[in-house]
Design an enzyme around this catalytic site. Sequence first.
Site, short mmCIF file in Angstrom:
data_model
loop_
_atom_site.label_atom_id
_atom_site.label_comp_id
_atom_site.label_asym_id
_atom_site.label_seq_id
_atom_site.Cartn_x
_atom_site.Cartn_y
_atom_site.Cartn_z
N GLY A 138 1.75 -0.67 -0.61
CA GLY A 138 2.15 -1.18 0.71
C GLY A 138 1.58 -2.56 1.00
CB THR B 285 -2.25 -2.69 4.78
OG1 THR B 285 -1.25 -2.66 5.82
CG2 THR B 285 -3.61 -2.97 5.39
CG ASP C 295 -2.54 4.32 -0.19
OD1 ASP C 295 -2.08 5.31 -0.79
OD2 ASP C 295 -1.85 3.33 0.15
CB ALA D 240 -1.97 5.28 6.92
CG ASP D 241 3.97 4.81 6.88
OD1 ASP D 241 4.28 3.62 6.78
OD2 ASP D 241 4.02 5.61 5.94
CE LYS E 88 -0.98 7.10 1.74
NZ LYS E 88 -0.61 5.67 1.98
CD GLU F 114 1.04 6.00 -1.07
OE1 GLU F 114 1.59 6.79 -0.27
OE2 GLU F 114 0.98 4.77 -0.85
O1 DER Z 1 4.06 4.38 1.61
C1 DER Z 1 2.89 4.45 1.94
O2 DER Z 1 2.27 5.52 2.10
C2 DER Z 1 2.19 3.18 2.25
O3 DER Z 1 0.81 3.28 2.03
C3 DER Z 1 2.44 2.82 3.69
O4 DER Z 1 2.22 3.90 4.48
C4 DER Z 1 1.58 1.66 4.14
O5 DER Z 1 2.42 0.74 4.59
P1 DER Z 1 2.00 -0.74 5.02
O6 DER Z 1 0.54 -0.95 4.61
O7 DER Z 1 2.93 -1.61 4.25
O8 DER Z 1 2.19 -0.78 6.49
#
Ligand code: DER
Length: 222
Positions: free
Chosen positions: A26, A28, A80, A82-83, A93, A102
Amino acid sequence: MESKKLAGEKAVEYIKDGMIVGLGTGSTVYWTILKIGELIKQGLKIHGVPTSKDTEQLAVKMGIPLLNLSELSKIDLTIDGADEVNPRFDLIKGGGGALLREKMIASISERFVVVADETKYVTTLGKFPLPVEVTQFGWEITKKQIERMGQINPQLRLKDNAPYITDNGNFILDCYMNTIEKPEVLSVQLNMIPGVVENGLFVNMADTVIIGGSNGEIEIKH
Ligand code: DER
């Protein structure tokens, strides 16, 4: 972008020489991976485990030595995105389609650090549609089974007007519902449905949440 960059880069402070580090997917954690690339150039010695083909490509570009999951029994640290994140650190996620790898990588990690901008931190999960990875075989039946649970509206994720296909060759149903009061219950109910491979609820998995603010502040929650 700035608040994502703040959070993403901050997370490298948890990385120590010699670690095996799960690399999320993602926009971030993208900043985390770029920062790791810089540190590798300065002599940091780690191995990465990518959670998607996109992340694998980025990590190779950044010169991060990689291992694949089958070689491992544990991972020291996973970073990682997250949404959505709630105050109990339950996550939604899968917005980027990588939820299965993930979740597998997070599940064998000693520590799981989430990086997100402030818009992701919510009181109750559910405004973001919950991604559910399902087999291509019989996906319409799986969709109907989820609908039968009530108050859930599963929609096949499309990309370029065709079904989106995950790195694992599966489809994703984005499940629209208002709120998710008991993510720990919903996650189990969904995974009991034949045809469901995994869902995007990460319950009781995250240890630390790094929130980047639009005001340039960083908040670290444990
Ligand atoms: O797909 C996922 O789980 C990604 O980690 C996502 O949730 C994170 O998205 P972003 O960092 O692009 O907002």
